[in-house]
Design a protein around this motif. Structure first.
Motif, mmCIF file in Angstrom:
data_model
loop_
_atom_site.group_PDB
_atom_site.id
_atom_site.type_symbol
_atom_site.label_atom_id
_atom_site.label_comp_id
_atom_site.label_asym_id
_atom_site.label_seq_id
_atom_site.Cartn_x
_atom_site.Cartn_y
_atom_site.Cartn_z
ATOM 1 N N MET A 1 46.099 50.093 24.343
ATOM 2 C CA MET A 1 45.944 50.073 25.803
ATOM 3 C C MET A 1 46.051 51.485 26.378
ATOM 4 O O MET A 1 45.244 51.882 27.224
ATOM 5 N N HIS B 1 42.882 53.621 24.777
ATOM 6 C CA HIS B 1 41.496 53.159 24.883
ATOM 7 C C HIS B 1 41.288 51.968 25.814
ATOM 8 O O HIS B 1 40.202 51.404 25.852
ATOM 9 N N ASP B 2 42.327 51.558 26.514
ATOM 10 C CA ASP B 2 42.249 50.416 27.432
ATOM 11 C C ASP B 2 41.694 49.168 26.731
ATOM 12 O O ASP B 2 40.855 48.458 27.267
ATOM 13 N N ARG C 1 32.435 46.027 30.941
ATOM 14 C CA ARG C 1 32.545 47.462 30.628
ATOM 15 C C ARG C 1 31.371 47.956 29.778
ATOM 16 O O ARG C 1 31.341 49.123 29.391
#
Length: 156
Positions: free
Chosen positions: A32, A35-36, A82
């Motif tokens: 997280m 790199h989310d 995304r």
């Protein structure tokens, strides 16, 4: 009524639960922050990257992770927003939906993999001998096989 765990069983179970929770939390936090991505997001990307044409049916992903299909639908929708994956019609079944790893997703996976592997080594692999790793692999293949066997015969 279920039979209580014996001392031997509890001595194996409790450290597993605690270690697995801490390991998954560490991997989740690192993914997280860098790199989310959640741990399941990363797993989806790995599974798609390894699949023919970088695509898998949503139901196949759910089965691999042992989660309800709605979890995969939600995660793939978030990744799709995304541009990391896209939902595409299944070419062999017009009713089916597949997740497909995009070029953006492949780039993100290539970027995330080294730090993820570093976390796996730091939190797991570096604490085990080759013999330990063989035993862990044997035990969890056995458990996973049992889980998938039960899932295959359980009513929908």
């Amino acid at each position: 009524m279920a039979e209580w765990l014996t001392d031997q069983e509890l001595a194996a179970w409790q450290p597993f639960v605690e270690s697995a929770s801490a390991l998954l939390a560490a991997m989740e936090a690192d993914l997280m922050a860098s790199h989310d991505l959640s741990q399941i997001d990363y797993g989806i990307l790995v599974a798609l990257a390894a699949a023919p044409e970088n695509r898998l049916r949503m139901s196949e992903l759910a089965g691999r992770f042992g989660v309800d299909p709605s979890v995969i639908t939600y995660r793939v929708s978030r990744l799709s927003d995304r541009g990391i994956v896209e939902r595409v019609a299944c070419p062999t079944d017009g009713r089916g939906v597949e997740a497909h790893l995009t070029a953006v997703g492949a780039d993100l996976l290539a970027d995330a993999a080294p730090s993820h592997v570093e976390t796996v080594r730091r939190e797991f692999v570096d604490h085990l001998t080759p013999t330990d790793l063989e035993a862990v692999a044997r035990v969890f293949r056995k458990i996973r096989r049992s889980q998938t066997d039960r899932a295959a015969i359980s009513p929908a």
